[in-house]
Design a protein around this motif. Structure first.
Motif, PDB file in Angstrom:
ATOM      1  N   GLU A  12      -1.793  43.533  20.293  1.00  0.00           N
ATOM      2  CA  GLU A  12      -2.429  44.839  20.399  1.00  0.00           C
ATOM      3  C   GLU A  12      -3.901  44.765  19.994  1.00  0.00           C
ATOM      4  O   GLU A  12      -4.279  43.994  19.113  1.00  0.00           O
ATOM      5  CB  GLU A  12      -1.705  45.860  19.513  1.00  0.00           C
ATOM      6  CG  GLU A  12      -0.271  46.148  19.915  1.00  0.00           C
ATOM      7  CD  GLU A  12       0.717  45.173  19.283  1.00  0.00           C
ATOM      8  OE1 GLU A  12       0.252  44.127  18.739  1.00  0.00           O
ATOM      9  OE2 GLU A  12       1.920  45.442  19.333  1.00  0.00           O
ATOM     10  N   GLN A  13      -4.714  45.599  20.628  1.00  0.00           N
ATOM     11  CA  GLN A  13      -6.161  45.561  20.425  1.00  0.00           C
ATOM     12  C   GLN A  13      -6.580  45.968  19.012  1.00  0.00           C
ATOM     13  O   GLN A  13      -7.655  45.591  18.549  1.00  0.00           O
ATOM     14  CB  GLN A  13      -6.851  46.482  21.446  1.00  0.00           C
ATOM     15  CG  GLN A  13      -6.735  46.007  22.883  1.00  0.00           C
ATOM     16  CD  GLN A  13      -7.437  44.678  23.107  1.00  0.00           C
ATOM     17  OE1 GLN A  13      -8.554  44.478  22.646  1.00  0.00           O
ATOM     18  NE2 GLN A  13      -6.771  43.755  23.787  1.00  0.00           N
ATOM     19  N   ASP A  14      -5.747  46.747  18.312  1.00  0.00           N
ATOM     20  CA  ASP A  14      -6.151  47.203  16.982  1.00  0.00           C
ATOM     21  C   ASP A  14      -5.796  46.215  15.874  1.00  0.00           C
ATOM     22  O   ASP A  14      -5.975  46.511  14.690  1.00  0.00           O
ATOM     23  CB  ASP A  14      -5.528  48.569  16.678  1.00  0.00           C
ATOM     24  CG  ASP A  14      -4.000  48.531  16.687  1.00  0.00           C
ATOM     25  OD1 ASP A  14      -3.434  47.540  17.171  1.00  0.00           O
ATOM     26  OD2 ASP A  14      -3.389  49.505  16.217  1.00  0.00           O
ATOM     27  N   MET A  15      -5.304  45.034  16.257  1.00  0.00           N
ATOM     28  CA  MET A  15      -4.957  44.014  15.274  1.00  0.00           C
ATOM     29  C   MET A  15      -6.119  43.040  15.062  1.00  0.00           C
ATOM     30  O   MET A  15      -6.920  42.816  15.964  1.00  0.00           O
ATOM     31  CB  MET A  15      -3.726  43.230  15.739  1.00  0.00           C
ATOM     32  CG  MET A  15      -2.444  44.038  15.738  1.00  0.00           C
ATOM     33  SD  MET A  15      -1.820  44.250  14.057  1.00  0.00           S
ATOM     34  CE  MET A  15      -0.382  45.297  14.363  1.00  0.00           C
ATOM     35  N   TYR A  64      -1.933  37.211  13.856  1.00  0.00           N
ATOM     36  CA  TYR A  64      -2.462  38.579  13.915  1.00  0.00           C
ATOM     37  C   TYR A  64      -1.818  39.435  12.833  1.00  0.00           C
ATOM     38  O   TYR A  64      -0.687  39.199  12.413  1.00  0.00           O
ATOM     39  CB  TYR A  64      -2.254  39.192  15.301  1.00  0.00           C
ATOM     40  CG  TYR A  64      -0.820  39.481  15.670  1.00  0.00           C
ATOM     41  CD1 TYR A  64      -0.288  40.763  15.577  1.00  0.00           C
ATOM     42  CD2 TYR A  64       0.018  38.469  16.132  1.00  0.00           C
ATOM     43  CE1 TYR A  64       1.021  41.028  15.921  1.00  0.00           C
ATOM     44  CE2 TYR A  64       1.330  38.726  16.483  1.00  0.00           C
ATOM     45  CZ  TYR A  64       1.824  40.003  16.374  1.00  0.00           C
ATOM     46  OH  TYR A  64       3.136  40.260  16.712  1.00  0.00           O
ATOM     47  N   PRO A 103      -2.387  43.655  10.737  1.00  0.00           N
ATOM     48  CA  PRO A 103      -3.055  44.962  10.826  1.00  0.00           C
ATOM     49  C   PRO A 103      -4.398  44.967  10.108  1.00  0.00           C
ATOM     50  O   PRO A 103      -4.589  44.272   9.107  1.00  0.00           O
ATOM     51  CB  PRO A 103      -2.060  45.917  10.163  1.00  0.00           C
ATOM     52  CG  PRO A 103      -1.219  45.049   9.296  1.00  0.00           C
ATOM     53  CD  PRO A 103      -1.128  43.726   9.988  1.00  0.00           C
ATOM     54  N   ARG A 104      -5.290  45.747  10.636  1.00  0.00           N
ATOM     55  CA  ARG A 104      -6.615  45.893  10.030  1.00  0.00           C
ATOM     56  C   ARG A 104      -6.508  46.865   8.859  1.00  0.00           C
ATOM     57  O   ARG A 104      -6.223  48.044   9.033  1.00  0.00           O
ATOM     58  CB  ARG A 104      -7.597  46.422  11.079  1.00  0.00           C
ATOM     59  CG  ARG A 104      -9.059  46.342  10.670  1.00  0.00           C
ATOM     60  CD  ARG A 104      -9.937  46.919  11.773  1.00  0.00           C
ATOM     61  NE  ARG A 104      -9.704  46.281  13.045  1.00  0.00           N
ATOM     62  CZ  ARG A 104     -10.291  45.152  13.432  1.00  0.00           C
ATOM     63  NH1 ARG A 104     -11.150  44.550  12.636  1.00  0.00           N
ATOM     64  NH2 ARG A 104     -10.023  44.625  14.623  1.00  0.00           N
TER      65      ARG A 104
END
Length: 298
Positions: free
Chosen positions: A151-154, A274, A276-277
């Motif tokens: 996913e792009q938000d990772m 990867y 989470p941010r």
């Protein structure tokens, strides 16, 4: 400088609680100490920040402006202080990872064994699966997957070299059924395919020709969700299979498999760790990220 900062934490506690007693309980001081610290802050800034009545506490217009201005900065200062404290701590505890079954270089164990030696207080809990799911919701600290499915938000960091897929079959199968010269010819061969679970269609084999990508929907004679099974069936002469070149390498070196259609299989970005941010990453995860970074630079 110290005088300027004195009382700001007290002001923030009052602004958030809208009550002197609750603010004091949060800070571990008396109501009187809260009132005195706030009064000294107001004297220094030269304006009332809080409107006090016998029944309520509210912010003045200046107090609202001051609150919105200092709250993010104080959070950053607290984050910086915790980061410095963490530098003195030893990372420990269980680090839960979910890893794709085809992440061969990561699963070889070399990197993870070195990490365990560098951080002996961390224990690893590794789940091998090709299912796609929310790692946060499932309780994992991080995952390892091909970059295209993350996913792009990772946050993602590389843990492998570029990868390449190809078809492969045993010498006995090729002697019996011939070599496919083009991916379209695979439809005339017995194929051993992959699917993540029984209720999904088999994976379509992907190729490139003249810089154009295309896929072939083979009709597998065998489907499974286990790459090891696919390889064993291929080595036994059951048909042509498809997977990562580095996964096939030991079998190719021993002469058990022959790579096929390599001209139609360019390289692509490989596997990534990867996660989470977050503003503050768990120390155990940051230790793994730092170790991977050092290993990649060697």
């Amino acid at each position: 400088m110290v005088d300027d900062l004195e009382g700001i934490s007290v002001f923030l506690a009052v602004a958030e609680a809208r009550n002197f007693r609750l603010a004091g309980e949060r800070l571990g001081v008396t109501r009187s100490a809260v009132s005195q610290a706030l009064q000294r802050l107001e004297d220094r800034v030269g304006v009332a920040l809080v409107q006090r009545t016998t029944r309520s506490v509210s912010l003045t217009e200046a107090g609202e402006v001051f609150f919105e201005a200092v709250r993010p900065s104080v959070r950053q200062v607290k984050h910086a202080m915790q980061t410095v404290r963490d530098m003195q701590a030893r990372p420990s505890g269980w680090l839960r990872l979910t890893v794709s079954s085809i992440a061969e270089s990561f699963l070889s164990g070399t990197l993870l064994a070195g990490f365990m030696q560098a951080c002996p207080d961390i224990k690893l809990d590794i789940t091998i699966t090709d299912a796609e799911f929310d790692i946060v919701e499932a309780g994992f600290d991080a995952g390892v997957r091909l970059g295209e499915v993350i996913e792009q938000d990772m946050v993602a960091i590389s843990v492998s070299q570029e990868q390449r897929q190809c078809a492969a079959a045993s010498p006995s199968y090729l002697e019996r059924c011939g070599h496919p010269r083009h991916p379209r010819e695979l439809q005339n061969h017995a194929c051993i395919g992959w699917r993540p679970r029984p209720d999904t269609a088999p994976y379509r084999w992907e190729f490139t020709e003249n810089d154009r990508d295309f896929d072939v929907a083979v009709d597998p004679a065998v489907t499974t969700n286990d790459m090891g099974m696919m390889i064993r069936m291929a080595c036994a002469g059951a048909g042509v299979t498809f997977g990562m070149v580095e996964t096939f390498e030991p079998y190719v070196e021993r002469g058990e498999l022959v790579p096929l259609l390599e001209d139609f299989c360019p390289s692509f970005p490989g596997f990534y760790l990867y996660y989470p941010r977050r503003q503050r990453q768990p120390l155990k995860l940051r230790a793994l990220v730092d170790y991977i970074g050092r290993s990649r630079r060697r």
